[in-house]
Design a protein around this motif. Structure first.
Motif, short mmCIF file in Angstrom:
data_model
loop_
_atom_site.label_atom_id
_atom_site.label_comp_id
_atom_site.label_asym_id
_atom_site.label_seq_id
_atom_site.Cartn_x
_atom_site.Cartn_y
_atom_site.Cartn_z
N PHE A 7 0.83 -1.21 0.00
CA PHE A 7 0.00 0.00 0.00
C PHE A 7 0.86 1.26 0.00
O PHE A 7 0.61 2.20 -0.76
N ILE A 8 1.89 1.27 0.85
CA ILE A 8 2.75 2.45 0.96
C ILE A 8 3.48 2.73 -0.35
O ILE A 8 3.54 3.87 -0.82
N VAL A 9 4.04 1.70 -0.95
CA VAL A 9 4.80 1.88 -2.19
C VAL A 9 3.89 2.32 -3.34
O VAL A 9 4.22 3.24 -4.09
N VAL A 10 2.73 1.66 -3.48
CA VAL A 10 1.81 2.04 -4.56
C VAL A 10 1.33 3.47 -4.38
O VAL A 10 1.28 4.25 -5.35
N ARG A 11 0.98 3.83 -3.17
CA ARG A 11 0.53 5.20 -2.92
C ARG A 11 1.64 6.20 -3.21
O ARG A 11 1.40 7.27 -3.79
N PHE A 12 2.87 5.86 -2.83
CA PHE A 12 4.00 6.75 -3.10
C PHE A 12 4.19 6.95 -4.60
O PHE A 12 4.39 8.07 -5.08
N LEU A 13 4.11 5.86 -5.37
CA LEU A 13 4.30 5.95 -6.81
C LEU A 13 3.19 6.77 -7.46
O LEU A 13 3.45 7.57 -8.39
#
Length: 213
Positions: free
Chosen positions: A192-198
């Motif tokens: 979730f964190i990585v996808v949201r960051f991207l």
């Protein structure tokens, strides 16, 4: 972080966590049948799993990070507080958690010694040594770019690593359940964190490109 209300918030959240951890440990013990060999080697209960998760190093580290974020996050009409505010909040939260844990344990056991002697001095020192940098990490959670991303990944990655290096639990069954719960939660959180960051970075770059002449 100079307002008394913010200091009290850090202390209250930490104390609540420490007291809850001690009470859950007591509940876990009430379900345990340590006279049974089968229970000792392979038995478990939901209360024990919750106890193992709350009383793990990553959970206490997560407390410091969460309080560092809570105290320093930007509020309406106010800029975000500096990282040192998060460091102070993290240290205070872990000190309060250790104190509350010690007090509740002393009350539960009917101990006569001063409550602060029920915990080794190491934990009091560790509350400051680890609480301060972890609280500073929490203060960086909302920062843009790689710093914010790394701050947000600290707790789930740290939890996953602990499950490899030092999994908590008194037997293999408890350890296996704990690993499964933590690894699943960590994987979902990291994803979730990585996808949201991207997505945020992509939106930011698109806006920058649209605004450029």
């Amino acid at each position: 972080m100079t307002r008394p209300a913010e200091i009290l918030t850090a202390l209250a959240v930490g104390a609540g966590f420490g007291a809850a951890t001690s009470l859950v440990n007591a509940l876990s013990d009430s379900y345990a049948d340590f006279e049974s060999r089968a229970y000792t080697t392979s038995g478990w209960s939901i209360a024990e799993i919750v106890s193992v998760l709350l009383d793990s190093g990553w959970a206490w580290a997560g407390l410091a990070v969460a309080v560092g974020w809570l105290i320093t996050r930007a509020r309406e009409g106010r800029p975000p507080a500096p990282a040192w505010g998060g460091a102070l909040a993290g240290a205070l939260a872990l000190l309060a958690a250790t104190a509350a844990y010690s007090i509740v344990d002393t009350i539960r056991s009917g101990g006569q010694l001063p409550w602060y002697t029920s915990e080794p001095p190491l934990w009091w020192v560790a509350s400051v040594v680890f609480g301060a940098p972890l609280g500073a990490v929490g203060a960086c959670v909302k920062r843009p770019g790689a710093i914010g991303l790394l701050a947000r990944l600290t707790v789930p990655v740290g939890a996953a690593v602990q499950m490899v290096v030092l999994p908590p639990g008194r037997n293999e069954v408890v350890q296996a359940i704990g690993r499964t719960v933590v690894w699943t939660a960590a994987a979902v959180s990291v994803g979730f964190i990585v996808v949201r960051f991207l997505l945020v970075e992509r939106r930011r770059r698109s806006q920058a490109a649209a605004e450029s002449p």
